[in-house]
Design a protein around this motif. Structure first.
Motif, mmCIF file in Angstrom:
data_model
loop_
_atom_site.group_PDB
_atom_site.id
_atom_site.type_symbol
_atom_site.label_atom_id
_atom_site.label_comp_id
_atom_site.label_asym_id
_atom_site.label_seq_id
_atom_site.Cartn_x
_atom_site.Cartn_y
_atom_site.Cartn_z
ATOM 1 N N LEU A 352 -1.200 -0.493 -4.976
ATOM 2 C CA LEU A 352 -1.200 -1.538 -6.013
ATOM 3 C C LEU A 352 -2.059 -2.730 -5.591
ATOM 4 O O LEU A 352 -1.743 -3.888 -5.873
ATOM 5 C CB LEU A 352 0.234 -1.990 -6.338
ATOM 6 N N LYS A 353 -3.176 -2.400 -4.967
ATOM 7 C CA LYS A 353 -4.118 -3.420 -4.500
ATOM 8 C C LYS A 353 -5.544 -2.931 -4.687
ATOM 9 O O LYS A 353 -5.796 -1.728 -4.853
ATOM 10 C CB LYS A 353 -3.892 -3.734 -3.012
ATOM 11 N N VAL A 354 -6.475 -3.860 -4.643
ATOM 12 C CA VAL A 354 -7.902 -3.577 -4.585
ATOM 13 C C VAL A 354 -8.482 -4.431 -3.471
ATOM 14 O O VAL A 354 -8.283 -5.649 -3.459
ATOM 15 C CB VAL A 354 -8.603 -3.901 -5.926
ATOM 16 N N ASP A 355 -9.130 -3.777 -2.520
ATOM 17 C CA ASP A 355 -9.714 -4.497 -1.383
ATOM 18 C C ASP A 355 -8.662 -5.355 -0.682
ATOM 19 O O ASP A 355 -8.948 -6.470 -0.221
ATOM 20 C CB ASP A 355 -10.889 -5.356 -1.864
ATOM 21 N N GLY A 356 -7.434 -4.830 -0.645
ATOM 22 C CA GLY A 356 -6.344 -5.534 0.026
ATOM 23 C C GLY A 356 -5.728 -6.669 -0.761
ATOM 24 O O GLY A 356 -4.832 -7.352 -0.266
ATOM 25 N N LYS A 357 -6.175 -6.857 -2.013
ATOM 26 C CA LYS A 357 -5.717 -8.008 -2.802
ATOM 27 C C LYS A 357 -4.954 -7.543 -4.043
ATOM 28 O O LYS A 357 -5.197 -6.459 -4.573
ATOM 29 C CB LYS A 357 -6.897 -8.887 -3.197
ATOM 30 N N THR A 358 -4.052 -8.384 -4.499
ATOM 31 C CA THR A 358 -3.274 -8.101 -5.709
ATOM 32 C C THR A 358 -3.710 -8.950 -6.897
ATOM 33 O O THR A 358 -3.106 -8.869 -7.963
ATOM 34 C CB THR A 358 -1.772 -8.351 -5.452
ATOM 35 N N HIS A 359 -4.763 -9.737 -6.715
ATOM 36 C CA HIS A 359 -5.225 -10.635 -7.773
ATOM 37 C C HIS A 359 -6.719 -10.841 -7.597
ATOM 38 O O HIS A 359 -7.203 -11.017 -6.479
ATOM 39 C CB HIS A 359 -4.501 -11.984 -7.668
ATOM 40 N N GLY A 360 -7.452 -10.770 -8.708
ATOM 41 C CA GLY A 360 -8.870 -11.099 -8.595
ATOM 42 C C GLY A 360 -9.762 -10.193 -9.417
ATOM 43 O O GLY A 360 -9.330 -9.213 -10.026
ATOM 44 N N VAL A 361 -11.040 -10.551 -9.430
ATOM 45 C CA VAL A 361 -12.067 -9.869 -10.204
ATOM 46 C C VAL A 361 -13.112 -9.336 -9.236
ATOM 47 O O VAL A 361 -13.612 -10.081 -8.378
ATOM 48 C CB VAL A 361 -12.701 -10.839 -11.223
ATOM 49 N N PHE A 362 -13.467 -8.048 -9.395
ATOM 50 C CA PHE A 362 -14.315 -7.380 -8.419
ATOM 51 C C PHE A 362 -15.412 -6.571 -9.103
ATOM 52 O O PHE A 362 -15.300 -6.205 -10.272
ATOM 53 C CB PHE A 362 -13.472 -6.445 -7.544
ATOM 54 N N MET A 364 -17.822 -2.994 -8.395
ATOM 55 C CA MET A 364 -17.925 -1.770 -7.606
ATOM 56 C C MET A 364 -19.316 -1.176 -7.790
ATOM 57 O O MET A 364 -19.756 -0.977 -8.930
ATOM 58 C CB MET A 364 -16.861 -0.753 -8.025
ATOM 59 N N ASP A 365 -20.010 -0.906 -6.702
ATOM 60 C CA ASP A 365 -21.325 -0.290 -6.812
ATOM 61 C C ASP A 365 -21.180 1.230 -6.906
ATOM 62 O O ASP A 365 -20.066 1.777 -6.868
ATOM 63 C CB ASP A 365 -22.241 -0.716 -5.661
ATOM 64 N N THR A 366 -22.304 1.929 -7.030
ATOM 65 C CA THR A 366 -22.235 3.363 -7.256
ATOM 66 C C THR A 366 -21.817 4.141 -6.016
ATOM 67 O O THR A 366 -21.520 5.337 -6.117
ATOM 68 C CB THR A 366 -23.589 3.891 -7.748
ATOM 69 N N ASP A 367 -21.783 3.487 -4.860
ATOM 70 C CA ASP A 367 -21.254 4.133 -3.654
ATOM 71 C C ASP A 367 -19.763 3.903 -3.493
ATOM 72 O O ASP A 367 -19.166 4.350 -2.512
ATOM 73 C CB ASP A 367 -21.988 3.609 -2.412
ATOM 74 N N GLY A 368 -19.164 3.186 -4.432
ATOM 75 C CA GLY A 368 -17.732 2.917 -4.362
ATOM 76 C C GLY A 368 -17.373 1.687 -3.552
ATOM 77 O O GLY A 368 -16.174 1.428 -3.326
ATOM 78 N N ASN A 369 -18.361 0.910 -3.142
ATOM 79 C CA ASN A 369 -18.106 -0.310 -2.389
ATOM 80 C C ASN A 369 -17.635 -1.423 -3.341
ATOM 81 O O ASN A 369 -18.232 -1.606 -4.411
ATOM 82 C CB ASN A 369 -19.358 -0.772 -1.638
ATOM 83 N N ILE A 370 -16.594 -2.139 -2.937
ATOM 84 C CA ILE A 370 -16.012 -3.185 -3.778
ATOM 85 C C ILE A 370 -16.274 -4.549 -3.156
ATOM 86 O O ILE A 370 -16.172 -4.724 -1.935
ATOM 87 C CB ILE A 370 -14.496 -2.953 -3.930
#
Length: 374
Positions: A352-362, A364-370
Motif C-alpha cells: 500500500l505504498k509507492v516508492d516507500g510513501k503513502t502520499h504523493g504524486v509520481f 513512472m518511466d518506461t523502465d518502471g522507475n518511479i
C-alpha cells in the motif's frame, strides 16, 4: 506454480430496468494458484470499464499481457467480473439490432437476418449506477464467502471508477484498498439519480475495429508503445467475448457497448467521510497521453469534463497516491507499460505504498522507475 482458471456463474436478482427482478447469472472468472499454501486467501476483484469486456482487458491470453495471471502468480486469488450488458454476463435487449443507436444502425452491413433499420424496440438507456453497484455487491459477497475473508482489494479500469469508487465509500468494511487505472472522474458530475428510471435513450452503441485502432493510435505516439500485431490480438479478444456482436458487420464484427446512466461520482462522493484515502487507501494511475481521463480543453458540460488530478485532490484522506506513466494511453493494459502496471499493482497490494510513501504524486518511466512528479 500452476495457475488454475475457474469460471463462475454467480446468481443475482437483476435490478436493470430491462429485466428487473429476473434471476440472472453474472460471469466471474477466478485465476489462482492451484496449490495454495497455508493461510488466508488474498482476494482481488477486477472490474472493466465502459467498452471492453473484462477478460479482454484483464486476462488477455497472449504473451505477458494477462494482468490477472500476473497477480495470481504473485499469490493473489483474482476474480474478474462482467457487469450485465458487457462480456459474458447477460445483455438484456442488446441482441436485437433494432436497439442499437439509430444513428449507427446503417453501419450494420451486411444486415443481420431480418433486420431493417428503424425505431428502437426498447427506447431507454440500459443500465445505471444503482444496477451496476447492486451487481458489484453481489459479486463482492460471493468472493468474500468463497475466500472466507472479511475484505477484498479492488482494481478497476476506466469507467469502473463510477462503480467501485462510490461502493468503497459506502462499504469500507468490505474493501481493503482501491487501485484505479485510468479512472474516469467528473469532479462536478451530478450527485442524484434521475427522477425516473429507465432514462430515455438507446440500450446499445457499437464500435468497429477501424475506430478502435485509430482511437488507440491517437494516444500512442511513442515508438514501441504498441507491439506489432497487438491491435489484432486485442480486437480478437473483444470479439471472443461478444458472441452476437462478432457476427454483425463481417469480417471484423462490432463491439456492442452498453449505454448507461450514471451519477454519484464527483468531488462530494470522493471526499465523503474521509473514507477514500482513510480506511480505504487509494492509488490512481494513468497514461500521459490518455485523452479520455483528462479532458483538454475542458468540456463545458460538467458530466463530460474529466480529470485524474481532480480525483486526487478530491480524495480527503491522506493515504492516496497518483502515478503518471510515460508513453501510455487509455489502453495501457495492452501497451509497452503493461508489465510495469502489473508490478505497480503487486507492490501496491502488498505494501500500500509507492516508492516507500503513502502520499504523493509520481511519474513512472518506461523502465518502471518511479520519481516524485515535478
Amino acid at each position: 506454480m500452476a495457475i488454475v482458471t475457474i469460471d463462475h456463474q454467480v446468481p443475482h436478482i437483476s435490478t436493470v430496468p430491462a429485466n428487473k427482478d429476473e434471476p440472472v447469472k453474472l460471469f466471474v472468472r477466478e485465476r489462482r494458484d492451484g496449490n495454495p499454501g497455508p493461510g488466508p486467501r488474498k482476494p482481488v476483484l477486477m472490474l472493466h470499464g465502459r467498452s471492453v469486456p473484462a477478460l479482454a482487458g484483464f486476462d488477455l491470453q497472449y504473451e505477458s499481457y494477462s494482468w490477472a495471471e500476473a497477480l495470481a502468480k504473485a499469490g493473489y486469488d483474482v476474480f474478474i467480473m462482467d457487469l450485465q450488458g458487457s462480456g459474458r454476463s447477460p445483455r438484456p435487449k442488446m441482441d436485437d439490432p433494432r436497439n442499437v443507436n439509430p444513428a449507427q444502425q446503417p453501419l450494420l452491413t451486411p444486415r443481420p437476418p431480418g433486420f431493417t433499420p428503424g425505431p428502437l424496440n426498447y427506447p431507454f438507456q440500459l443500465t445505471n449506477s444503482y444496477s451496476d453497484r447492486d451487481e458489484l455487491n453481489t459479486v463482492v459477497e460471493f468472493v468474500l464467502d468463497e475466500c472466507e475473508v472479511e475484505k477484498l482489494a479492488f482494481i478497476g479500469w476506466s469507467a469502473a471508477a463510477f462503480t467501485m469508487g462510490p461502493y468503497a465509500v459506502k462499504n469500507p468494511d468490505k474493501v481493503e484498498s482501491l487501485f484505479l487505472l485510468a479512472p474516469i472522474f467528473p469532479p462536478l458530475g451530478t450527485s442524484d439519480a434521475p427522477a425516473t428510471l429507465p432514462r430515455p435513450g438507446f440500450p446499445t452503441s457499437i464500435g468497429g475495429k477501424a475506430g478502435f485502432d485509430q482511437g488507440w493510435k491517437n494516444e500512442a505516439p511513442c515508438e514501441g508503445q504498441r507491439a506489432p500485431g497487438i491491435v489484432d490480438v486485442a480486437w480478437d479478444a473483444i470479439m471472443a467475448n461478444d458472441a452476437v456482436g462478432s457476427t454483425w458487420g463481417p469480417p471484423t464484427g462490432f463491439n456492442r457497448i452498453r449505454n448507461f446512466v450514471r451519477w454519484g461520482w464527483n468531488n462530494t462522493t470522493a471526499a465523503q467521510g474521509g473514507v477514500l484515502g482513510g480506511s480505504v487507501p487509494v492509488l490512481m494511475a494513468y497514461g500521459e497521453y490518455d485523452r479520455q481521463v483528462n479532458t483538454s480543453p475542458p468540456n463545458p458540460d460538467p458530466e463530460f469534463n474529466f480529470s485524474v488530478p481532480a480525483l486526487y485532490d478530491a480524495v480527503a484522506g491522506p493515504h492516496k497516491l497518483m502515478v503518471k506513466l510515460a508513453c501510455a494511453g487509455h489502453s495501457l493494459v495492452w501497451e509497452l507499460q503493461h508489465k510495469n502496471v502489473h508490478n505497480l499493482s503487486k507492490h501496491w497490494l502488498k505494501h500500500l505504498k509507492v516508492d516507500g510513501k503513502t502520499h504523493g504524486v509520481f511519474d513512472m518511466d518506461t523502465d518502471g522507475n518511479i520519481s516524485p512528479a515535478p
